[in-house]
Design a protein around this motif. Structure first.
Motif, mmCIF file in Angstrom:
data_model
loop_
_atom_site.group_PDB
_atom_site.id
_atom_site.type_symbol
_atom_site.label_atom_id
_atom_site.label_comp_id
_atom_site.label_asym_id
_atom_site.label_seq_id
_atom_site.Cartn_x
_atom_site.Cartn_y
_atom_site.Cartn_z
ATOM 1 N N LEU A 1 0.834 -1.197 0.000
ATOM 2 C CA LEU A 1 0.000 0.000 0.000
ATOM 3 C C LEU A 1 0.873 1.254 0.000
ATOM 4 N N GLU A 2 0.566 2.179 -0.911
ATOM 5 C CA GLU A 2 1.196 3.496 -0.898
ATOM 6 C C GLU A 2 0.117 4.534 -0.604
ATOM 7 N N VAL A 3 0.322 5.328 0.428
ATOM 8 C CA VAL A 3 -0.622 6.383 0.781
ATOM 9 C C VAL A 3 -0.063 7.721 0.315
ATOM 10 N N GLY A 4 -0.868 8.450 -0.455
ATOM 11 C CA GLY A 4 -0.442 9.748 -0.959
ATOM 12 C C GLY A 4 0.627 9.679 -2.024
ATOM 13 N N PRO A 5 0.421 8.902 -3.076
ATOM 14 C CA PRO A 5 1.442 8.766 -4.121
ATOM 15 C C PRO A 5 1.641 10.014 -4.962
ATOM 16 N N GLY A 6 0.643 10.908 -4.963
ATOM 17 C CA GLY A 6 0.762 12.083 -5.816
ATOM 18 C C GLY A 6 0.846 11.669 -7.271
ATOM 19 N N THR A 7 1.852 12.172 -7.973
ATOM 20 C CA THR A 7 2.019 11.838 -9.392
ATOM 21 C C THR A 7 2.815 10.556 -9.602
ATOM 22 N N GLY A 8 3.252 9.928 -8.512
ATOM 23 C CA GLY A 8 3.917 8.630 -8.639
ATOM 24 C C GLY A 8 5.429 8.656 -8.602
ATOM 25 N N HIS A 9 6.002 9.553 -7.823
ATOM 26 C CA HIS A 9 7.467 9.658 -7.749
ATOM 27 C C HIS A 9 8.105 8.321 -7.349
ATOM 28 N N TYR A 10 7.507 7.627 -6.402
ATOM 29 C CA TYR A 10 8.069 6.362 -5.907
ATOM 30 C C TYR A 10 7.332 5.130 -6.433
ATOM 31 N N THR A 11 6.171 5.318 -6.998
ATOM 32 C CA THR A 11 5.285 4.200 -7.333
ATOM 33 C C THR A 11 5.930 3.172 -8.262
ATOM 34 N N GLY A 12 6.540 3.642 -9.343
ATOM 35 C CA GLY A 12 7.119 2.724 -10.317
ATOM 36 C C GLY A 12 8.221 1.865 -9.736
ATOM 37 N N THR A 13 9.033 2.450 -8.875
ATOM 38 C CA THR A 13 10.145 1.715 -8.268
ATOM 39 C C THR A 13 9.646 0.533 -7.446
ATOM 40 N N VAL A 14 8.632 0.773 -6.624
ATOM 41 C CA VAL A 14 8.091 -0.296 -5.784
ATOM 42 C C VAL A 14 7.312 -1.298 -6.622
ATOM 43 N N ALA A 15 6.563 -0.813 -7.598
ATOM 44 C CA ALA A 15 5.781 -1.717 -8.455
ATOM 45 C C ALA A 15 6.676 -2.705 -9.189
ATOM 46 N N ARG A 16 7.817 -2.228 -9.672
ATOM 47 C CA ARG A 16 8.751 -3.129 -10.356
ATOM 48 C C ARG A 16 9.300 -4.187 -9.409
ATOM 49 N N ALA A 17 9.534 -3.792 -8.168
ATOM 50 C CA ALA A 17 10.144 -4.708 -7.205
ATOM 51 C C ALA A 17 9.219 -5.855 -6.814
ATOM 52 N N ILE A 18 7.900 -5.665 -6.924
ATOM 53 C CA ILE A 18 6.977 -6.724 -6.512
ATOM 54 C C ILE A 18 6.425 -7.516 -7.694
ATOM 55 N N ASP A 19 6.890 -7.211 -8.896
ATOM 56 C CA ASP A 19 6.562 -8.026 -10.058
ATOM 57 C C ASP A 19 7.079 -9.457 -9.838
ATOM 58 N N PRO A 20 6.502 -10.471 -10.481
ATOM 59 C CA PRO A 20 5.447 -10.356 -11.488
ATOM 60 C C PRO A 20 4.029 -10.472 -10.930
ATOM 61 N N SER A 21 3.878 -10.975 -9.724
ATOM 62 C CA SER A 21 2.523 -11.238 -9.234
ATOM 63 C C SER A 21 2.082 -10.338 -8.087
ATOM 64 N N GLY A 22 2.904 -9.391 -7.687
ATOM 65 C CA GLY A 22 2.530 -8.490 -6.616
ATOM 66 C C GLY A 22 1.666 -7.339 -7.106
ATOM 67 N N THR A 23 0.973 -6.687 -6.172
ATOM 68 C CA THR A 23 0.115 -5.562 -6.519
ATOM 69 C C THR A 23 0.395 -4.389 -5.601
ATOM 70 N N LEU A 24 0.503 -3.199 -6.189
ATOM 71 C CA LEU A 24 0.690 -1.972 -5.426
ATOM 72 C C LEU A 24 -0.609 -1.172 -5.464
ATOM 73 N N HIS A 25 -1.206 -0.960 -4.310
ATOM 74 C CA HIS A 25 -2.418 -0.163 -4.200
ATOM 75 C C HIS A 25 -2.009 1.250 -3.791
ATOM 76 N N ALA A 26 -2.325 2.223 -4.635
ATOM 77 C CA ALA A 26 -1.934 3.609 -4.402
ATOM 78 C C ALA A 26 -3.183 4.443 -4.116
ATOM 79 N N VAL A 27 -3.265 4.993 -2.902
ATOM 80 C CA VAL A 27 -4.450 5.727 -2.465
ATOM 81 C C VAL A 27 -4.119 7.196 -2.287
ATOM 82 N N ASP A 28 -4.836 8.046 -3.008
ATOM 83 C CA ASP A 28 -4.629 9.490 -2.880
ATOM 84 C C ASP A 28 -5.977 10.173 -2.695
ATOM 85 N N VAL A 29 -5.983 11.240 -1.904
ATOM 86 C CA VAL A 29 -7.230 11.929 -1.599
ATOM 87 C C VAL A 29 -7.692 12.844 -2.729
ATOM 88 N N GLN A 30 -6.795 13.144 -3.678
ATOM 89 C CA GLN A 30 -7.129 14.059 -4.770
ATOM 90 C C GLN A 30 -7.397 13.304 -6.076
#
Length: 220
Positions: A68-97
């Protein structure tokens, strides 16, 4: 040569500008709120201390995990973590905006990332069941949440019994949360400090869940 009168005028003007910036920062700090979408370009500016590689080192995302990523914004860190949990992992990114969510969806689609689920949500009431995630992280976000206590309660709730939480903070963010203050708040919820990297001005701190110490009703 600049006259003394001109120098004084320039100094006075700079002083007024500095006071205005300080006043804006203090007002922003006393009224927590997320970075407006109109200022999104600042989100991807270099972060010398809280880098993507350092986040990955501390978070230790693993293939197949649910993160889980809280407050990803435009995704500064999202891609890095998403790649690390491939191939079967899932990154849930929750933003209030909503604008940030749509921006992140477009970005991950353009990058070919299919394991990111970006949704609009509030950190104070996460739309997930108890014990859902192997790990969770939020960077430059906690201080923007009006009710930090409730947000930390929610993060503790959705983490699995052996889950881990990483919080990143750095100056000059006006909502900066100091390490000792963070540590006291998180450890009251039964998560123990496992690692910290960085300096007083910027850091990543990792806390691991410990069910034997979790408090049913933590107090600030």
């Amino acid at each position: 040569m600049i006259s003394r009168r001109t120098s004084r005028a320039v100094a006075a003007l700079l002083g007024l500008v500095a006071l205005a910036i300080l006043g804006y920062a203090l007002r922003w700090r006393s009224n927590p709120s997320p970075c407006p979408y109109s200022q999104r370009y600042a989100i991807d500016l270099p972060r010398p201390i809280i880098t993507r590689s350092r986040l990955r080192e501390v978070l230790e995302p693993r293939p197949g995990e649910r993160v889980l990523e809280v407050g990803p914004g435009t995704g500064h860190y999202t891609g890095t973590v998403a790649r690390a949990i491939d191939p079967s992992g899932t990154l849930h990114a929750v933003d209030v905006q909503s604008e940030m969510v749509e921006h992140l969806r477009t970005r991950t689609r353009e990058e070919g990332r299919s394991n990111v689920e970006a949704i609009r949500g509030d950190a104070r009431s996460l739309p997930y069941s108890d014990d859902t995630f192997d790990a969770a992280y939020l960077v430059l976000v906690l201080g923007e949440i009006p009710d930090q206590q409730r947000a930390l309660d929610e993060l503790e709730r959705v983490l699995k019994p052996d889950g881990r939480l990483v919080v990143g903070e750095s100056l000059p963010d006006p909502h900066f949360v100091g390490f000792e203050r963070l540590r006291r708040r998180v450890e009251r919820r039964g998560l123990a400090l496992d690692a910290r990297v960085g300096t007083r001005a910027g850091y990543f701190a990792r806390f691991d869940a410990d069910t034997s110490e979790r408090s049913a009703d933590p107090v600030e």
